[in-house]
Scaffold this active site. Structure first.
Site, PDB file in Angstrom:
ATOM      1  N   LYS A 148      45.042  27.013  26.266  1.00 20.95           N
ATOM      2  CA  LYS A 148      45.715  27.033  24.972  1.00 20.95           C
ATOM      3  C   LYS A 148      46.336  25.654  24.729  1.00 20.95           C
ATOM      4  O   LYS A 148      47.366  25.320  25.303  1.00 20.95           O
ATOM      5  CB  LYS A 148      46.816  28.090  24.921  1.00 20.95           C
ATOM      6  CG  LYS A 148      47.325  28.260  23.496  1.00 20.95           C
ATOM      7  CD  LYS A 148      48.796  28.615  23.399  1.00 20.95           C
ATOM      8  CE  LYS A 148      49.716  27.443  23.340  1.00 20.95           C
ATOM      9  NZ  LYS A 148      49.605  26.579  22.169  1.00 20.95           N
TER      10      LYS A 148
ATOM     11  N   GLU B  39      54.739  21.920  35.255  1.00 21.25           N
ATOM     12  CA  GLU B  39      55.064  20.507  35.096  1.00 21.25           C
ATOM     13  C   GLU B  39      55.957  20.437  33.863  1.00 21.25           C
ATOM     14  O   GLU B  39      55.478  20.512  32.740  1.00 21.25           O
ATOM     15  CB  GLU B  39      53.754  19.727  34.930  1.00 21.25           C
ATOM     16  CG  GLU B  39      53.828  18.333  35.462  1.00 21.25           C
ATOM     17  CD  GLU B  39      54.151  17.364  34.375  1.00 21.25           C
ATOM     18  OE1 GLU B  39      55.366  17.211  34.090  1.00 21.25           O
ATOM     19  OE2 GLU B  39      53.226  16.792  33.810  1.00 21.25           O
TER      20      GLU B  39
ATOM     21  N   CYS C 297      57.011  12.840  29.735  1.00 17.10           N
ATOM     22  CA  CYS C 297      58.008  13.468  30.604  1.00 17.10           C
ATOM     23  C   CYS C 297      58.414  12.534  31.747  1.00 17.10           C
ATOM     24  O   CYS C 297      59.351  12.825  32.480  1.00 17.10           O
ATOM     25  CB  CYS C 297      57.503  14.804  31.132  1.00 17.10           C
ATOM     26  SG  CYS C 297      55.859  14.678  31.790  1.00 17.10           S
TER      27      CYS C 297
ATOM     28  N   GLU D  18      66.334  15.060  27.511  1.00 16.62           N
ATOM     29  CA  GLU D  18      65.166  14.200  27.305  1.00 16.62           C
ATOM     30  C   GLU D  18      65.195  13.644  25.891  1.00 16.62           C
ATOM     31  O   GLU D  18      65.271  14.408  24.923  1.00 16.62           O
ATOM     32  CB  GLU D  18      63.901  15.058  27.450  1.00 16.62           C
ATOM     33  CG  GLU D  18      63.144  14.818  28.709  1.00 16.62           C
ATOM     34  CD  GLU D  18      61.839  15.607  28.754  1.00 16.62           C
ATOM     35  OE1 GLU D  18      61.762  16.717  28.213  1.00 16.62           O
ATOM     36  OE2 GLU D  18      60.895  15.092  29.377  1.00 16.62           O
TER      37      GLU D  18
HETATM   38  P1  ADP Z   1      56.968  20.353  23.781  1.00 11.03           P
HETATM   39  O1  ADP Z   1      58.430  20.143  23.662  1.00 11.03           O
HETATM   40  O2  ADP Z   1      56.232  19.326  24.552  1.00 11.03           O
HETATM   41  O3  ADP Z   1      56.291  20.743  22.510  1.00 11.03           O
HETATM   42  P2  ADP Z   1      56.683  23.094  24.571  1.00 11.03           P
HETATM   43  O4  ADP Z   1      57.072  23.673  25.865  1.00 11.03           O
HETATM   44  O5  ADP Z   1      57.341  23.594  23.343  1.00 11.03           O
HETATM   45  O6  ADP Z   1      56.877  21.555  24.777  1.00 11.03           O
HETATM   46  O7  ADP Z   1      55.128  23.212  24.344  1.00 11.03           O
HETATM   47  C1  ADP Z   1      54.156  23.041  25.360  1.00 11.03           C
HETATM   48  C2  ADP Z   1      53.064  24.055  25.172  1.00 11.03           C
HETATM   49  O8  ADP Z   1      53.620  25.357  25.303  1.00 11.03           O
HETATM   50  C3  ADP Z   1      52.400  24.017  23.803  1.00 11.03           C
HETATM   51  O9  ADP Z   1      51.027  24.338  23.950  1.00 11.03           O
HETATM   52  C4  ADP Z   1      53.120  25.119  23.065  1.00 11.03           C
HETATM   53  O10 ADP Z   1      52.356  25.670  22.007  1.00 11.03           O
HETATM   54  C5  ADP Z   1      53.269  26.140  24.174  1.00 11.03           C
HETATM   55  N1  ADP Z   1      54.317  27.149  23.955  1.00 11.03           N
HETATM   56  C6  ADP Z   1      55.456  27.059  23.232  1.00 11.03           C
HETATM   57  N2  ADP Z   1      56.148  28.217  23.266  1.00 11.03           N
HETATM   58  C7  ADP Z   1      55.434  29.065  24.047  1.00 11.03           C
HETATM   59  C8  ADP Z   1      55.594  30.423  24.495  1.00 11.03           C
HETATM   60  N3  ADP Z   1      56.661  31.150  24.134  1.00 11.03           N
HETATM   61  N4  ADP Z   1      54.648  30.955  25.282  1.00 11.03           N
HETATM   62  C9  ADP Z   1      53.574  30.240  25.656  1.00 11.03           C
HETATM   63  N5  ADP Z   1      53.356  28.967  25.280  1.00 11.03           N
HETATM   64  C10 ADP Z   1      54.263  28.386  24.482  1.00 11.03           C
END
Ligand code: ADP
Length: 494
Positions: A189, A265, A299, A395
Site C-alpha cells: 500500500k 521504520e 527520517c 521531527e
Molecule cells: P507520513 O507522516 O510520512 O505521511 P504516515 O505514517 O502518516 O507518515 O504515513 C505512512 C504510510 O502509512 C502511508 O502509506 C499512509 O497512507 C499510511 N497510513 C496512514 N495512516 C494509516 C493507518 N491508520 N493504517 C495504515 N496505514 C496508514
C-alpha cells in the site's frame, strides 16, 4: 482511470505510468465503490493522474492472490527468484530517467535526487537478488548421542507493506526485495500522495515476468481501511511499515490479535553534533547533505544541530554561506536543490515549530517564512535553539536547521539522547577517544561519523527506541522475512 499529458508527455516510455491497482498480475481500473482519487504535482498543482480508490475489498483480493502465489514462489529455486530480481534491477536502471521523472512529478524532489533514489532502490533489488542464494541454515551438535539438530530458514509468508511518500521508490524497494528474495509474496500500500512510483515498479515486474500474485499494489486514500485489512487478515503473516511513529503504534495494536511479525521504520529526531576539533568544511558539507536532502523531509535528516562553543560562530557563518547557494524551485528545473514540501499541512507544521522557537528566543539567521508560492519553503537557519523548543523534540520535516550551542561532550550526549527516537545520529570530531566514546554512547541505530550520508544497501538501516525495530539492507535485512525452524532428528544405530 486517467493519466494526463502533464505526466505521459514527459516519459520516453509512457507505459511506465499506470493509473490502476495491480492485483494478481492484472491492472484494475475501477474501485468497487466507483471512487477515484487524484495525484498531483506539488510544485505546480497540476493533476497527473486519477486512480481508482481501492480499499478493503481490493486489499482482500490482493491478499488472496498473494497467499495463493506464495507456495509456488517459495518453491522456485533461490537462483530462479534471484534471476527475476536481477531482471527487475536491470529494468529499473534502464528506465531510471523515466522513473525519476514520475517520482519528481508526484512528490517534488529535485530530478537529480529522484534519479539517485531510483538507483538506490535498484541497488536493494540487486543486493537481495544476491542474498537470496545465501539463506544458510546451521547444524548444531545434538543434545544426546542419538539426536541431530538442523536449522533451516523459511519464508514468513504473505507480507503487507505500507510505505510513505518521501521515498516512494526506495522505501518500497527496500522491503520488496528481501521479501521476494526470501520467498515471501507482497501486498503493498503506497502513500496516496505518491502511488505512481509503486505502480511503475509493478509495471516493470510485469515486464520482468514475475508470476501473478507475487507482488500486488493497492492504491487508495482510505489508509486506515487498507491497513486494518492487512493487519487483521490471518493470511498476512507480517507487516513491514515505514512511516510515522503514531501510525506505527496503531498498526502494532492491530497486529496484536494475530501475533503478526512486524518491521517498523518510524520517525527520527537526528542530532548532528559538531565538536571543536571537527573538520569545519566537512562538517558543513555533511550538515547540508543531511539536512536539506529532500527538502528536509527524511527520517534521517539532521533535526538538531549541536555545535561546540569553540567552533560555533565559524560553523554558523560557513553554513549560512552554503545555505545561501541552495536553489528552491520546481524539481524538474535544472540546478534546483530544494523542491516543494509535500502539502500545505507540512508548511503549517514548519511554521508552527518556528513560531514556537521564536517565542522562546531563537534567532532566525536566514529564511523563516514560506515563499508564498505553492508549498515552497526556503532554507532556514536558526541559532540559540534550546531543549524546551518543540523543534528539539519533534521531527521538523522541512528545510530548517536549528543550531544549539554546547560546551562539553557529556552535555551533548545527554542532550542528543534526550528523545524517544533513536534512528540516525551524526557527529564530526577527530580525536580517536572522543570518536569511539561518543559513537558508543549515542542511543541510535545508525551513527554517521564525519559524514552526513549514511544510506547504502550494504549496511543495516533501522532504529532503536520509538524509531522502530528490524533492519533494511545488508545481510541482516533478509532475516526480517525468514522464520527459523529447527529439525530434531532421532537416529537409531545402523
Ligand atoms: P507520513 O507522516 O510520512 O505521511 P504516515 O505514517 O502518516 O507518515 O504515513 C505512512 C504510510 O502509512 C502511508 O502509506 C499512509 O497512507 C499510511 N497510513 C496512514 N495512516 C494509516 C493507518 N491508520 N493504517 C495504515 N496505514 C496508514
Amino acid at each position: 482511470m486517467t493519466l494526463t499529458p502533464v505526466l505521459t508527455d514527459k516519459l520516453a516510455e509512457p507505459r511506465l505510468a499506470v493509473a490502476g491497482g495491480f492485483i494478481n498480475g492484472k491492472w484494475s481500473s475501477v474501485s468497487s465503490r466507483g471512487k477515484v482519487f487524484r495525484v498531483s504535482n506539488p510544485a505546480t498543482g497540476e493533476v497527473l493522474a486519477q486512480i481508482p480508490d481501492l480499499a478493503t475489498h481490493a486489499t482482500r483480493e490482493a491478499i488472496d492472490a498473494a497467499h495463493a502465489a506464495q507456495p509456488g514462489w517459495a518453491a522456485l529455486s533461490a537462483k530462479e527468484r534471484a534471476d527475476l530480481l536481477k531482471k527487475l534491477n536491470r529494468l529499473m536502471v534502464e528506465h531510471a530517467d523515466d522513473l525519476a521523472t514520475i517520482l519528481t512529478l508526484e512528490m517534488g524532489k529535485p530530478f537529480k535526487e529522484a534519479r539517485g533514489e531510483i538507483l538506490y532502490g535498484a541497488s536493494f533489488i540487486e543486493w537481495f537478488a544476491e542474498e537470496a542464494r545465501r539463506v544458510y541454515g546451521d547444524t548444531i551438535p545434538g543434545h544426546t548421542a542419538n539426536t541431530r539438530i538442523t536449522v533451516i530458514k523459511q519464508p514468513v509468508g504473505v507480507v503487507g507493506v505500507i510505505t510513505p511518500w518521501n521515498f516512494p521508490n526506495a522505501m518500497l524497494a527496500r522491503k520488496l526485495a528481501p521479501a521476494l528474495a526470501a520467498g515471501c509474496t507482497v501486498v503493498a500500500k503506497p502513500a496516496s500522495e505518491t502511488p505512481l512510483s509503486a505502480l511503475a515498479i509493478a509495471r516493470l515486474m510485469e515486464w520482468a515476468g514475475f508470476p501473478p500474485g507475487v507482488f500486488n499494489v493497492v492504491p487508495g486514500t482510505d489508509a486506515a481501511a487498507i491497513g486494518e485489512e492487512l493487519c487483521a487478515n490471518p493470511k498476512v503473516r507480517k507487516i513491514s511499515f515505514t512511516g510515522s511513529t503514531n501510525v506505527g503504534r496503531v498498526l502494532m495494536r492491530q497486529c496484536a490479535d494475530g501475533i503478526k511479525r512486524m518491521s517498523m521504520e518510524l520517525g527520527g529526531n537526528a542530532p548532528f553534533i559538531v565538536f571543536d576539533d571537527a573538520d569545519l568544511e566537512a562538517a558543513v558539507d555533511g550538515a547540508i547533505a543531511s539536512k536539506f536532502r529532500n527538502a528536509g523531509q527524511t527520517c534521517v535528516c539532521a533535526n538538531r544541530v549541536y555545535v561546540q562553543a569553540g567552533i560555533h560562530d565559524a560553523f554558523v557563518a560557513r553554513l549560512k554561506e552554503k545555505m545561501a547557494q541552495l536553489k528552491v524551485g520546481n524539481g524538474m528545473e535544472e540546478g534546483v536543490d530544494i523542491g516543494p514540501l509535500i502539502t500545505g499541512k507540512a508548511v503549517d507544521k514548519v511554521e508552527d515549530l518556528l513560531a514556537d522557537a521564536r517565542e522562546q528566543g531563537a534567532s532566525i539567521e536566514m529564511g523563516g517564512a514560506p515563499t508564498g508560492e505553492m508549498t515552497f519553503y526556503p532554507p532556514t537557519l536558526l541559532t540559540g535553539a534550546t531543549r524546551t523548543m518543540r523543534l528539539a523534540r519533534e521531527e521538523i520535516f522541512g528545510p530548517v536547521a536549528p543550531v544549539f550551542k554546547f560546551e562539553t561532550a557529556q552535555e551533548v550526549i545527554e542532550l542528543a539522547n534526550a528523545t524517544e527516537f533513536g534512528l540516525a545520529a551524526y557527529f564530526f570530531a577527530k580525536d580517536i577517544s572522543r570518536v569511539t566514546r561518543v559513537a558508543e554512547a549515542l542511543q541510535y541505530g545508525i551513527v554517521g561519523i564525519n559524514t552526513g550520508l549514511i544510506s547504502t544497501e550494504v549496511a543495516p538501516f533501522g532504529g532503536v527506541k520509538q524509531s522502530g525495530f528490524g533492519r533494511e539492507g545488508s545481510k541482516y535485512g533478509i532475516e526480517d522475512y525468514l522464520d527459523i525452524k529447527y529439525l530434531c532428528l532421532a537416529v537409531d544405530e545402523v
